[in-house]
Scaffold this active site. Structure first.
Site, PDB file in Angstrom:
ATOM      1  N   GLY A  48       0.840  -1.198   0.000  1.00 59.75           N
ATOM      2  CA  GLY A  48       0.000   0.000   0.000  1.00 59.75           C
ATOM      3  C   GLY A  48       0.870   1.241   0.000  1.00 59.75           C
ATOM      4  N   GLN A  53       2.872   9.882   1.978  1.00 60.74           N
ATOM      5  CA  GLN A  53       4.227   9.310   2.024  1.00 60.74           C
ATOM      6  C   GLN A  53       5.140   9.848   0.925  1.00 60.74           C
ATOM      7  OE1 GLN A  53       2.459   5.164   2.430  1.00 60.74           O
ATOM      8  NE2 GLN A  53       4.347   4.902   3.599  1.00 60.74           N
ATOM      9  N   CYS A  94       6.037  -0.546   7.358  1.00 64.11           N
ATOM     10  CA  CYS A  94       5.672   0.697   6.690  1.00 64.11           C
ATOM     11  C   CYS A  94       6.860   1.170   5.857  1.00 64.11           C
ATOM     12  CB  CYS A  94       5.294   1.768   7.717  1.00 64.11           C
ATOM     13  SG  CYS A  94       4.788   3.332   6.975  1.00 64.11           S
ATOM     14  N   LEU A  95       6.592   1.560   4.631  1.00 65.65           N
ATOM     15  CA  LEU A  95       7.667   2.030   3.752  1.00 65.65           C
ATOM     16  C   LEU A  95       8.312   3.300   4.306  1.00 65.65           C
ATOM     17  CD1 LEU A  95       5.938   1.411   0.302  1.00 65.65           C
ATOM     18  CD2 LEU A  95       7.770   0.046   1.344  1.00 65.65           C
ATOM     19  N   HIS A 136      -4.243   1.354   8.192  1.00 63.54           N
ATOM     20  CA  HIS A 136      -2.864   1.860   8.156  1.00 63.54           C
ATOM     21  C   HIS A 136      -2.742   3.033   7.166  1.00 63.54           C
ATOM     22  CE1 HIS A 136       1.682   0.987   7.955  1.00 63.54           C
ATOM     23  NE2 HIS A 136       1.484   1.770   6.904  1.00 63.54           N
ATOM     24  N   GLU A 137      -3.332   2.872   5.996  1.00 58.92           N
ATOM     25  CA  GLU A 137      -3.223   3.922   4.964  1.00 58.92           C
ATOM     26  C   GLU A 137      -4.035   5.169   5.334  1.00 58.92           C
ATOM     27  OE1 GLU A 137      -0.898   3.454   3.127  1.00 58.92           O
ATOM     28  OE2 GLU A 137      -0.718   1.291   3.032  1.00 58.92           O
ATOM     29  N   HIS A 140      -2.175   7.270   7.642  1.00 56.43           N
ATOM     30  CA  HIS A 140      -1.200   8.142   6.968  1.00 56.43           C
ATOM     31  C   HIS A 140      -1.850   9.452   6.533  1.00 56.43           C
ATOM     32  CE1 HIS A 140       2.539   5.919   6.669  1.00 56.43           C
ATOM     33  NE2 HIS A 140       1.965   4.862   6.105  1.00 56.43           N
TER      34      HIS A 140
HETATM   35  O1  GNR Z   1       4.081  -2.647   2.511  1.00 55.71           O
HETATM   36  C1  GNR Z   1       3.448  -2.538   3.556  1.00 55.71           C
HETATM   37  N1  GNR Z   1       3.180  -3.642   4.298  1.00 55.71           N
HETATM   38  C2  GNR Z   1       2.331  -3.654   5.383  1.00 55.71           C
HETATM   39  C3  GNR Z   1       2.353  -4.764   6.215  1.00 55.71           C
HETATM   40  C4  GNR Z   1       1.512  -4.845   7.281  1.00 55.71           C
HETATM   41  C5  GNR Z   1       0.627  -3.817   7.546  1.00 55.71           C
HETATM   42  C6  GNR Z   1       0.610  -2.697   6.747  1.00 55.71           C
HETATM   43  C7  GNR Z   1       1.445  -2.616   5.661  1.00 55.71           C
HETATM   44  S1  GNR Z   1       1.391  -1.226   4.638  1.00 55.71           S
HETATM   45  C8  GNR Z   1       3.019  -1.200   4.036  1.00 55.71           C
HETATM   46  C9  GNR Z   1       3.195  -0.134   2.973  1.00 55.71           C
HETATM   47  C10 GNR Z   1       2.998   1.213   3.607  1.00 55.71           C
HETATM   48  O2  GNR Z   1       3.806   1.756   4.313  1.00 55.71           O
HETATM   49  N2  GNR Z   1       1.854   1.793   3.418  1.00 55.71           N
HETATM   50  O3  GNR Z   1       1.598   2.962   3.983  1.00 55.71           O
HETATM   51 NI    NI Z   2       2.785   2.953   5.808  1.00 56.88          NI
END
Ligand code: GNR
Ligand code: NI
Length: 167
Positions: A48, A53, A94-95, A136-137, A140
């Protein structure tokens, strides 16, 4: 990293704390941005990516939760209602927090609502990791990160390591 890819902001960059604005104009530049976000997400091996980001502060999210990396999805103005707040725990990455994974508990059932690139409305009850990733997104877009759910001790340890890694 391909030339067309955006640079992903890394925690504790204060720009990750900005609250993204609702999208009201559904034009070609939105389509282009969504596709470049997908490219950036695939290049970074993420499932995601939120526009926040890449330092674009509008409510746009892309995802691909498929094993084959062949199911790109785009969510404009995503939001959710909690249907079941009993916790579901999942090891999140998270990236924007590279190299750190932590178990995070979130509501186990949501109703996700969003618009597509044409502005048409959709809703769905996500299953499994989709539930986690959507929350999660959307975090952000509201300037929140999974480290906010950790103790300040743990969060500071991660912050210090990433600060040292950057220089
Ligand atoms: O790549 C991603 N893997 C992930 C693994 C577990 C829970 C959430 C994520 S999202 C993350 C990519 C990202 O940072 N999205 O904002
Ligand atoms: Ni993330």
């Amino acid at each position: 990293m391909a030339m067309s890819d955006y640079k992903i902001l890394i925690f504790p960059d204060p720009k990750l704390r900005k609250v993204a604005k609702k999208i009201t104009i559904f034009d070609k530049s939105l389509v282009t941005l969504a596709h470049k976000m997908l490219e950036t997400m695939y290049e970074a091996d993420g499932i995601g990516l939120a526009a926040t980001q890449i330092d674009v502060h509008i409510r746009l999210v892309v995802m691909d939760l498929s094993e084959e990396r062949d199911n790109p999805r785009i969510f404009v103005n995503p939001e959710y209602d909690i249907l079941d707040k009993s916790p579901f725990t999942y090891e999140e990455g998270c990236l924007s927090i590279p190299g750190f994974n932590e178990e995070i508990s979130r509501p186990s059932k949501i109703l996700l609502k969003w618009q597509d690139l044409k502005g048409d409305f959709h809703q769905e009850e996500p299953e499994g990791i989709f539930t986690v990733c959507a929350q999660h997104e959307i975090d952000h877009l509201d300037g929140k990160l999974f480290v906010d759910y950790l103790s300040s001790i743990k969060r500071d340890r991660i912050r210090k390591k990433l600060e040292n890694r950057r220089t």
